[in-house]
Every structure is written in structure tokens, then in C-alpha cells.
Write a protein that holds these residues in place. Structure first.
Motif, mmCIF file in Angstrom:
data_model
loop_
_atom_site.group_PDB
_atom_site.id
_atom_site.type_symbol
_atom_site.label_atom_id
_atom_site.label_comp_id
_atom_site.label_asym_id
_atom_site.label_seq_id
_atom_site.Cartn_x
_atom_site.Cartn_y
_atom_site.Cartn_z
ATOM 1 N N ASN A 47 3.654 -4.339 5.543
ATOM 2 C CA ASN A 47 3.313 -3.663 4.293
ATOM 3 C C ASN A 47 4.289 -4.040 3.174
ATOM 4 O O ASN A 47 4.841 -3.186 2.481
ATOM 5 C CB ASN A 47 3.288 -2.132 4.472
ATOM 6 C CG ASN A 47 2.679 -1.432 3.261
ATOM 7 O OD1 ASN A 47 1.890 -2.014 2.511
ATOM 8 N ND2 ASN A 47 3.062 -0.177 3.055
ATOM 9 N N LEU A 55 -6.636 2.074 -4.382
ATOM 10 C CA LEU A 55 -6.426 0.885 -3.545
ATOM 11 C C LEU A 55 -7.334 -0.274 -3.943
ATOM 12 O O LEU A 55 -7.475 -1.231 -3.178
ATOM 13 C CB LEU A 55 -6.692 1.230 -2.070
ATOM 14 C CG LEU A 55 -5.813 2.305 -1.441
ATOM 15 C CD1 LEU A 55 -6.330 2.643 -0.048
ATOM 16 C CD2 LEU A 55 -4.380 1.814 -1.352
ATOM 17 N N LYS A 76 -5.655 -3.760 -4.120
ATOM 18 C CA LYS A 76 -5.111 -4.095 -2.795
ATOM 19 C C LYS A 76 -6.233 -4.414 -1.808
ATOM 20 O O LYS A 76 -6.095 -5.295 -0.947
ATOM 21 C CB LYS A 76 -4.245 -2.942 -2.283
ATOM 22 C CG LYS A 76 -3.057 -2.629 -3.192
ATOM 23 C CD LYS A 76 -2.289 -1.429 -2.699
ATOM 24 C CE LYS A 76 -1.175 -1.047 -3.663
ATOM 25 N NZ LYS A 76 -1.696 -0.518 -4.930
ATOM 26 N N VAL A 136 0.862 -1.185 0.000
ATOM 27 C CA VAL A 136 0.000 0.000 0.000
ATOM 28 C C VAL A 136 0.896 1.232 0.000
ATOM 29 O O VAL A 136 1.666 1.454 0.941
ATOM 30 C CB VAL A 136 -0.931 0.013 1.235
ATOM 31 C CG1 VAL A 136 -1.802 1.256 1.220
ATOM 32 C CG2 VAL A 136 -1.787 -1.244 1.255
#
Length: 581
Positions: free
Chosen positions: A147, A106, A109, A89
């Protein structure tokens, strides 16, 4: 795939859907009463309602799982970038402004994270760029705490079909029954706003009779222009963005910074702004040496000073042509009107409002049906608070335009494009009603469409009234001709017996009646011709006012083509004009 299997229950009372004896007796008694009422209604001829389906709670083991596959023939993704594109992200830089089709950046994701939460399975990505001899295959999930992408497999395969594009496959928990209408509505709206693309949707069920295949065909090759990245307008920046621009700029002096990092600030205006900032500022001072207080002063002056509005050249609206095609293609309305406004500005951001209003059509409910788009993306949820909904329902007097707000099937299509869509709420599903510039532009665009429809509706009403008048006149022709003929026969009898003498044209007519040259059938024929003539003259006047020439058309004969002829084709989405040389 994840080891979830149905197991035999040992302790029934432990489960959430367990029904006690008392609850079962109560449910059966309720169902019996309902059946008794239905039988009485059926016997008395009353309309019988279908019994409500009792809701059954699903346990965790009975959840529905779906494999969702999305494939396109776009430009594809570079082999080495795929893990970071899907498994990390990232935050935006906001260094430049550009109209984008997404909301958060996003989407993929979020699908990956939902897959990880609901099934724990990784997603699979296949991609190939144009001209590549291989297809990238990647299976990965995301390490949410760190992440970073967790890559299971990343390899290259042969690309014998020379395919280019991307394919993403994800297994998630979901509810098709509840959200079926939303998904299909979203696909339909996408087909409206992008008539230059073809969409194929398939739902494959355990039972073949529940399978669904819907194809949204392409109608044009005319695509909107690619959005252009632009710099920030001085009146649209906040203090945090000014600090970031100063940290990232390659310019040395304050004058160069103002002149090159913002739109609508030339060298002379930059010098005037620096002079207005105060004695602590000079054109040649190092921009990196600005203190926090000096940055606050720049921000304050940007908010107070007057600047030229930014240009809308950086925007990429769908286009009035595409919007009209999309509406006609998907809704098949009786009539449609479209309008594309000029670029306007709110808080330093340019925006364009495009509108379409349709009447009638396929699968359109009575009343006002709202279709909202932001940067060419359909908005499905939280429609009640949106500026489009409030404007269409409360600020447009539909009766003024000969449109019945409750009985007519009205489609209202509004597409707003901007470098910054002022969404409300964290879901970014609706545009607030508090920005007067956008609210005024939306109202004006709808009114422009309604004015176009009004002229068409008025002409249609006139044509309908004309047909009704002709029908009424034709209905009375037999009675009128009979009555007139009876009067003429009586007058001719009086004329023959010299009780009352007529002269001139009257006498000639009465003699023809006596000699049976004028009969009841003759009068009927003459009256019918007169009604037709009046109807033709009114239709001719209507056509002339509509821009159709009343002169007879001339036949044009085109020479037969042979290999010796040379010609040039001028093609458009609507027709082809061939010029023979």
C-alpha cells in the motif's frame, strides 16, 4: 507498450474460438435456413428482420485497450502530495461530517489498480496550482501488497501557459461497444446537474468515421455554495465513533466533550444528560478515563434521548434554478417544473430533496425516464430498487395530473444531498426504499412538480379546445350563411307580395335583403367577425386569468446613450437591467 502482439497460430485446435467441421456445417445450415425464410418474407411483403450478428469470442490477445485522459481547469494538486494521493489507499477519520460528491474516495485509485491489473502500465499525472510557474509531472503505480506508491518519475516542468488544474492519463482494457451508451448517459446527466460547468467528450477510434465529439455547454455562472463541515448529531453516532471521538478529542472533561463535539448540545443540556447517565458520571470527570461500559451508557442515552433536528445549512444542493437550466439545456422539453424542498432529517442526518418533472423533449423515450442524483453525482445502475424509481412508478397517480404514464415523454429528476447518503449494497448505486422520511420527501417533491405541470396542461388543453371550437365554427359558416340567406329571401318575397307582413326591425332587414344590401357574402363576413370576437373574448379572459393585463401597452422610449451619461448595470443570468443616472 506492454509487448502484446498478434502471433501466427501453429495449433488452431488449441484456441477457444476454433470451429470444428461439424459446428461449421451446423452454423452454415442455420444461416441458409434464415436466408430462405427472409427471402419468403420479402416475397410476401412481410417485414424482414435484419439477421442477427453471430457472436465471436475474443481471446485474451484480442482484447481492446484504451487510453483514457481526463483534464480539468480546477485548483490542481500540491507537488509533494501527488504520489500519496494516487498511490496509497487511505482510510477516512469520520471526525467531522461533510457533504461530499464522491462515494468511496477511491475513484482515481481504482482506475490505477484496474490499469495495473489489465495492462500493468503506470498512470501519468500532470498538475499545476493557480499562480505556480511549473507543472508537476508524475508517472507512478501502486504496490498493492505494501500500500505504497511506486514512483517512476516525479519532476517539475515549465508552465509558460499559466495553466492550472489536473490531467490524468491511464491505459486500461475495456469494451467501448458495450458501455458506450452508459458513458454518454453519465456525461449527459452530469451536464444536467452541473449546468455551470462545460464538458467536452472525445472518442478517437482507429477508423475516423467512428470518432465522436460531444460538447455539453455551460449555461450559467451561478454555482451551489461550498458544503460546510459540521459535527456529528448525537442520534447519528454509533459506539465505535463515540470511542474514536473520545480518543481524538482535546477536551478535558465530559461536560466539555458533550458540549463541543456534537451539534445541538448546549451546556445546560449536557449537564442534564450527565445527570441522567447515573451516579458513575459527573460533569468534571476526565473524558479520557471513561470505561467501555460507560461509553455504552452514553451511546444508549444518545439513542433514547430527544434532540433538536440538525440544521441543513451545511448542505450544498444544486439549486432549483440550476436544475431547471440543466433540464432545459440538455432535454429541450415542452414544459418543465422544478421544486426544492426544505431540509429534513433521518437518523440524525440532514437531507434535502430537489425534483424536476419534464414533458416532451429531445432523445426522451415514451413513458417515465428516471434521472437520479446523490450529492450531485449521477446514479446509473440498479435503478429498479431505488426509492426514486419505486415512488415514480408505484406511488404517483399520473392521470390525476393530466399526464399519460405510458404515452407521454416524462422525465423525472431527483437530486438528494445529505451528509450521509443511505446507499444500499456495496456498489453504492441506489438508495433504499426502506427509509420512510426520504420516500415521503421524494413523493412530495414529485407531486409539487406535477401540480405545477397540471395547471399548465389544463390551460393548454383549454387553448386547444378553443382553437378546435373556432375551427369547427368557421367550417360551418358558408353553409349556415347560405341557409339563413335563403330563408331571408323567401321572407322578403312574402313581405313584398303582402302574403305575410312584417314590421319594425324585421321589415327593415327584409327590405335590405330585397335591395341586395344584405347578401350571402355579407352574412359570411358578419359570422366570421362574430366567431373572431368570441375567440378574442375567451382568449382575453384566459390571458387575464394568467396574469396578463388587458390594458393597452404604453411605448417607452429610452434616451440614446452618449459618453456623458452615467449608468449602472444590474446583471443576472436571465437579463441585464440598465439604470441611467
Amino acid at each position: 507498450m506492454i509487448g502484446l502482439v498478434d502471433r501466427e497460430r501453429v495449433d488452431e485446435k488449441l484456441y477457444d474460438d476454433y470451429e470444428t467441421v461439424k459446428a461449421r456445417e451446423k452454423r452454415l445450415a442455420k444461416e441458409a435456413r434464415a436466408q430462405e425464410i427472409q427471402a419468403k418474407n420479402a416475397a410476401s411483403g412481410k417485414k424482414v428482420k435484419e439477421p442477427a450478428v453471430s457472436k465471436v469470442l475474443k481471446g485474451r490477445g484480442e482484447a481492446s485497450y484504451y487510453k483514457v485522459t481526463c483534464k480539468d481547469n480546477g485548483k490542481g494538486m500540491p507537488h509533494d502530495d501527488i504520489p500519496n494521493m494516487f498511490g496509497r489507499v487511505l482510510s477516512g477519520t469520520k471526525y467531522g461530517l461533510k457533504q461530499t460528491r464522491g462515494k468511496f474516495g477511491l475513484g482515481a485509485k481504482m482506475a490505477l489498480i484496474w490499469s495495473k491489473m489489465s495492462t500493468g502500465l503506470p498512470i501519468e499525472i500532470s498538475s499545476s496550482m493557480k499562480g505556480q510557474s511549473y507543472v508537476t509531472f508524475c508517472r507512478l503505480d501502486i504496490d498493492i501488497h505494501r500500500n505504497i506508491p511506486h514512483v517512476h518519475l516525479h519532476e517539475k516542468k515549465g508552465n509558460t501557459e499559466r495553466w492550472h488544474g489536473a490531467e490524468i492519463q491511464v491505459v486500461i482494457e475495456g469494451n467501448w461497444t458495450t458501455y458506450r451508451s452508459k458513458i454518454l448517459h453519465y456525461m449527459r446527466q452530469m451536464a444536467v446537474i452541473t449546468p455551470y460547468a462545460q464538458f467536452l467528450f472525445r472518442f478517437i477510434s482507429d477508423t475516423p468515421e467512428k470518432n465522436i465529439t460531444i460538447k455539453f455547454a455551460r449555461r450559467t455562472d451561478v454555482m451551489p455554495p461550498v458544503p460546510v463541515e459540521t459535527k456529528h448529531h448525537p442520534s447519528s453516532v454509533d459506539l465505535l465513533l463515540i470511542k474514536r471521538l473520545i480518543a481524538d478529542t482535546s477536551k478535558k472533561t465530559l461536560l466539555q466533550f458533550l458540549q463541543n463535539e456534537f451539534v445541538n448540545i448546549n451546556k445546560s443540556l449536557a449537564a442534564r444528560l450527565i445527570g441522567e447517565m447515573g451516579p458513575d458520571f459527573s460533569p468534571n470527570m476526565a473524558v479520557k478515563s471513561l470505561t467501555s461500559q460507560q461509553m455504552v451508557r452514553i451511546h444508549q442515552l444518545f439513542r433514547q434521548a430527544k434532540f433538536d433536528d440538525p440544521s441543513g445549512d451545511c448542505l450544498s444542493p444544486a439549486g432549483e434554478y440550476n436544475l431547471r437550466l440543466g433540464v432545459i439545456k440538455e432535454l429541450h422539453p415542452d414544459m418543465v417544473a422544478t421544486y426544492s424542498g426544505s431540509a429534513q432529517v433521518f437518523e440524525g442526518h440532514p437531507f434535502i430533496v430537489e425534483a424536476g418533472v419534464s414533458l416532451g423533449g429531445k432523445d426522451v423515450k415514451q413513458g417515465i425516464n428516471i434521472f437520479r442524483f446523490a450529492n450531485r453525482i449521477p446514479l446509473l445502475f440498479e435503478q429498479g430498487g431505488d426509492v426514486v424509481t419505486r415512488t415514480a412508478l408505484k406511488r404517483i397517480n399520473w392521470s390525476t395530473y393530466k399526464i399519460n404514464q405510458t404515452q407521454d415523454k416524462i422525465g423525472v429528476f431527483i437530486s438528494i444531498v445529505s451528509t450521509k447518503i443511505p446507499f444500499k449494497g456495496t456498489g453504492k448505486e441506489y438508495i433504499g426504499d426502506d427509509i420512510s422520511e426520504i420516500a415521503t420527501a421524494v413523493k412530495s417533491a414529485i407531486q409539487q412538480c406535477c401540480n405545477q405541470l397540471k395547471s399548465k396542461i389544463v390551460k393548454r388543453i383549454q387553448a386547444r379546445e378553443q382553437q378546435e371550437r373556432k375551427r369547427n365554427l368557421s367550417r360551418y359558416i358558408p353553409d349556415v350563411s347560405g341557409a339563413v340567406y335563403d330563408v331571408l329571401k323567401e321572407m322578403s318575397r312574402e313581405h313584398a307580395t303582402k302574403k305575410k307582413r312584417y314590421s319594425g326591425e324585421d321589415a327593415l332587414v327584409l327590405e335590405k335583403v330585397s335591395e341586395r344590401l344584405i347578401t350571402k357574402e355579407t352574412l359570411q363576413e358578419k359570422l366570421a367577425k362574430h366567431v373572431e370576437q368570441v375567440d378574442y373574448e375567451m382568449a382575453l379572459e384566459y390571458a387575464t386569468q394568467s396574469g396578463v393585463s388587458e390594458e393597452p401597452r404604453e411605448d417607452i422610449y429610452i434616451q440614446q446613450l452618449d459618453p456623458k451619461n452615467h449608468f449602472v448595470d444590474f446583471q443576472s443570468p436571465a437579463f441585464v437591467f440598465r439604470l441611467i443616472l
